[in-house]
Design a protein around this motif. Structure first.
Motif, mmCIF file in Angstrom:
data_model
loop_
_atom_site.group_PDB
_atom_site.id
_atom_site.type_symbol
_atom_site.label_atom_id
_atom_site.label_comp_id
_atom_site.label_asym_id
_atom_site.label_seq_id
_atom_site.Cartn_x
_atom_site.Cartn_y
_atom_site.Cartn_z
ATOM 1 N N TYR A 7 17.190 9.779 48.146
ATOM 2 C CA TYR A 7 17.952 8.924 49.053
ATOM 3 C C TYR A 7 17.928 7.498 48.536
ATOM 4 O O TYR A 7 16.923 7.039 47.996
ATOM 5 C CB TYR A 7 17.342 8.925 50.458
ATOM 6 N N GLY A 8 19.026 6.795 48.765
ATOM 7 C CA GLY A 8 19.114 5.373 48.458
ATOM 8 C C GLY A 8 19.344 4.611 49.741
ATOM 9 O O GLY A 8 18.930 5.040 50.815
ATOM 10 N N GLU A 13 25.013 7.876 48.361
ATOM 11 C CA GLU A 13 25.040 9.265 48.817
ATOM 12 C C GLU A 13 23.773 9.983 48.333
ATOM 13 O O GLU A 13 23.370 9.847 47.175
ATOM 14 C CB GLU A 13 26.276 9.955 48.247
ATOM 15 N N PRO A 14 23.118 10.753 49.198
ATOM 16 C CA PRO A 14 21.913 11.488 48.785
ATOM 17 C C PRO A 14 22.243 12.486 47.679
ATOM 18 O O PRO A 14 23.359 12.990 47.581
ATOM 19 C CB PRO A 14 21.485 12.230 50.048
ATOM 20 N N VAL A 42 13.020 6.664 59.202
ATOM 21 C CA VAL A 42 14.362 6.985 59.687
ATOM 22 C C VAL A 42 15.336 6.399 58.672
ATOM 23 O O VAL A 42 15.361 5.187 58.448
ATOM 24 C CB VAL A 42 14.607 6.405 61.101
ATOM 25 N N LEU A 43 16.114 7.292 58.036
ATOM 26 C CA LEU A 43 17.077 6.859 57.032
ATOM 27 C C LEU A 43 18.483 7.161 57.512
ATOM 28 O O LEU A 43 18.728 8.180 58.164
ATOM 29 C CB LEU A 43 16.839 7.579 55.706
ATOM 30 N N SER A 44 19.400 6.277 57.162
ATOM 31 C CA SER A 44 20.801 6.461 57.503
ATOM 32 C C SER A 44 21.465 7.262 56.383
ATOM 33 O O SER A 44 21.461 6.840 55.220
ATOM 34 C CB SER A 44 21.482 5.108 57.668
ATOM 35 N N VAL A 45 22.001 8.425 56.753
ATOM 36 C CA VAL A 45 22.672 9.307 55.799
ATOM 37 C C VAL A 45 24.066 9.586 56.331
ATOM 38 O O VAL A 45 24.222 10.164 57.406
ATOM 39 C CB VAL A 45 21.895 10.630 55.610
ATOM 40 N N TYR A 118 18.313 5.239 43.788
ATOM 41 C CA TYR A 118 17.554 6.093 44.706
ATOM 42 C C TYR A 118 16.223 5.422 45.013
ATOM 43 O O TYR A 118 15.502 5.002 44.104
ATOM 44 C CB TYR A 118 17.332 7.485 44.122
ATOM 45 N N LEU A 119 15.908 5.332 46.285
ATOM 46 C CA LEU A 119 14.710 4.624 46.732
ATOM 47 C C LEU A 119 13.636 5.540 47.290
ATOM 48 O O LEU A 119 12.470 5.139 47.387
ATOM 49 C CB LEU A 119 15.096 3.593 47.809
#
Length: 124
Positions: A7-8, A13-14, A42-45, A118-119
């Motif tokens: 994920y970034g 985009e994942p 909590v990640l925003s996807v 990507y983080l």
């Protein structure tokens, strides 16, 4: 099939890398499972927020990204030697594809680890 997902930020985009169960078991039994601690975030996807257990790639005195990178480069070297000795001089296409599966997955994962967009990494 099991997944490793990168994920970034919200604009990235994942990237989902599907792995066979046997390959994922090899990963789980290796130092891969020891690198970094998964954290609840909590990640925003794609515009929606999801609670996930992820490993931050930039965290640590020696960043997790660097540790993963060194781990995968070493494993690629070992996997290459094993594959070459197993295949011999004239493998069939089927033998080559079966023997190179792990090596191809390792390169796919390494490419994502090295991609600074990507983080986070999720091991599911």
């Amino acid at each position: 099939m099991l997944d490793i997902t990168f994920y970034g930020d919200a604009a990235t985009e994942p990237r989902v890398i599907e792995c066979s169960t046997s390959f994922f078991e090899r990963l789980a039994q290796s130092d891969f499972a020891e690198i970094g601690s998964s954290q609840a975030m909590v990640l925003s996807v794609e515009g929606d927020d999801y609670p996930l257990q992820v490993v931050p790639l930039e965290k640590g005195l020696i960043p997790n990204r660097q540790r993963f990178r060194e781990f995968f480069k070493e494993w690629i070297t070992q996997e290459s030697a094993t594959m070459l000795s197993r295949l011999g001089d004239a493998p069939t296409k089927g033998e080559y594809l079966a023997a190179s599966y792990g090596l191809r997955k390792l390169h796919e994962i390494l490419n994502c680890v090295e991609d600074r967009s990507y983080l986070y990494l999720e091991r599911v």
